[in-house]
Scaffold this active site. Structure first.
Site, PDB file in Angstrom:
ATOM      1  N   HIS A  51      -7.937  -5.079  -1.328  1.00  0.00           N
ATOM      2  CA  HIS A  51      -6.656  -4.486  -0.942  1.00  0.00           C
ATOM      3  C   HIS A  51      -5.994  -5.276   0.187  1.00  0.00           C
ATOM      4  CE1 HIS A  51      -3.705  -1.291  -0.792  1.00  0.00           C
ATOM      5  NE2 HIS A  51      -3.939  -1.064   0.486  1.00  0.00           N
ATOM      6  N   ASP A  58      -8.205  -5.573  -5.948  1.00  0.00           N
ATOM      7  CA  ASP A  58      -7.922  -4.334  -5.218  1.00  0.00           C
ATOM      8  C   ASP A  58      -8.560  -3.151  -5.942  1.00  0.00           C
ATOM      9  OD1 ASP A  58      -6.855  -2.223  -3.769  1.00  0.00           O
ATOM     10  OD2 ASP A  58      -4.789  -2.947  -3.882  1.00  0.00           O
ATOM     11  N   SER A  99       0.830  -1.195   0.000  1.00  0.00           N
ATOM     12  CA  SER A  99       0.000   0.000   0.000  1.00  0.00           C
ATOM     13  C   SER A  99       0.877   1.263   0.000  1.00  0.00           C
ATOM     14  CB  SER A  99      -0.956  -0.040   1.197  1.00  0.00           C
ATOM     15  OG  SER A  99      -1.972   0.920   1.080  1.00  0.00           O
TER      16      SER A  99
END
Length: 343
Positions: free
Chosen positions: A318, A286, A132
């Site tokens: 995600h 995601d 991320s």
């Protein structure tokens, strides 16, 4: 080392930020695992993700795991705004009523590099690994310091924040700032309602369509979708400082490896500067970092032939990139990172 803590502080001093503002007494919190070998070539840098502190991400570090402290010297660098490194929550005496300075990924990488060089004498990184916001830092490292980075694993991240990703973050900001506790540019108390609303927004974006369609939350023992949302997402950010979250959202939204003097906003040029062996590992479902962004980036990398695009075949959105309790996704990541490190 900070009193009563398990981490250390790198005192960076007064740092001129990319914005042109000087940040006085900038502090970078970090923790190390394993032993630095004599050649100083067994180093893995592991930057933190949104809102996370090293406590939240060290589950990935274990003997036999993807990040093995028996083999590597691993450094978790806490991103500015996470409450341990310089953040709105721990710099009130420095800035008073003035706004917290705008920090970029470029600024973060610059200070992390100083930590490596000045504190440890490290000139090469065997791997920069990140998920991320950590993945975006890994990408910045690969573009800005190709002479130092041998490999980079970009897990659920991209070279820049896409317009769709930016929109998601606008919704998160709107939820937080709509709370009555937000006054004159800062929070005067914990925005309980705003943090809960933020969690509900995250719940839809963090997990996939398939996750909710197939009621995968039942595997975690919940009897209804509402029970799952109330237990997991309504409290997901309750322990975070809201001003810190806004500071990190600003870093996230401004993320772009080419947004610096070296590349002048030319993303293709920045991607072409990446010489590390790259593993781009997006989540197939995601919604923050769409795998198609990585697909478009891949052929523009300098070492495109040795780079790999390996989407995580998961319905966990995600969260597939941070699968603390998802064995299949965890095994997929471990296998691919192990292969990368052996390359």
């Amino acid at each position: 080392m900070a009193a009563g803590s398990d981490y250390q502080i790198f005192e960076a001093g007064d740092v001129l930020l990319q914005s042109g503002v000087t940040f006085p007494s900038l502090r970078l919190a970090y923790k190390t695992y394993g032993t630095l070998d004599a050649a100083k070539d067994n180093v893995i840098l592991y930057p933190t993700s949104f809102g996370a502190q090293h406590y939240d991400t060290e589950w990935l570090i274990a003997p036999g795991s993807a990040l093995d402290p028996d083999k590597y010297f691993i450094i978790i660098a806490n991103l500015f705004g996470n409450g341990l490194s310089s953040s709105p929550s721990n710099t009130q005496e420095q800035f008073g009523q003035a706004p917290f300075p705008s920090i970029s990924y470029h600024d973060a990488v610059a200070v992390q590099r100083r930590l490596l060089v000045e504190q440890f004498g490290i000139s090469r990184l065997a791997l920069v690994y990140g998920w991320s916001m950590g993945a975006m830092q890994a990408y910045h490292w690969a573009a800005l310091h190709p002479d130092m980075v041998e490999r980079a694993a970009v897990v659920c991240g991209s070279a820049r924040c896409s317009p769709y990703n930016h929109l998601f973050l606008d919704a998160v900001k709107a939820a937080l700032m709509a709370d009555p506790a937000y006054r004159n540019g800062r929070f005067v108390e914990k925005p309980v309602a705003g943090l809960r609303a933020m969690g509900r927004i995250y719940a839809g974006w963090a997990m996939s369509y398939e996750f909710y369609r197939d009621e995968v939350w039942r595997e975690q023992g919940f009897g209804s979708q509402e029970d799952y949302l109330a237990a997991i997402w309504d409290t997901a950010f309750a322990h975070r400082d809201a001003d810190n979250l806004l500071a990190q959202i600003a870093i996230w939204q401004g993320g772009d490896i080419s947004k610096c003097a070296a590349f002048g906003g030319d993303l293709d040029r920045a991607l072409g500067a990446v010489t590390a062996r790259m593993l781009l590992m997006p989540g197939r479902t995601d919604r923050y970092f769409d795998w198609r962004d990585n697909e478009a980036e891949l052929p523009k990398l300098a070492n495109a032939r040795s780079a790999e695009l390996r989407p995580i075949p998961s319905i966990h959105g995600h969260r597939a990139g941070n699968p603390v309790r998802i064995p299949a996704d965890r095994d997929f990541i471990k296998a691919n990172v192990s292969t990368l490190l052996q390359s």
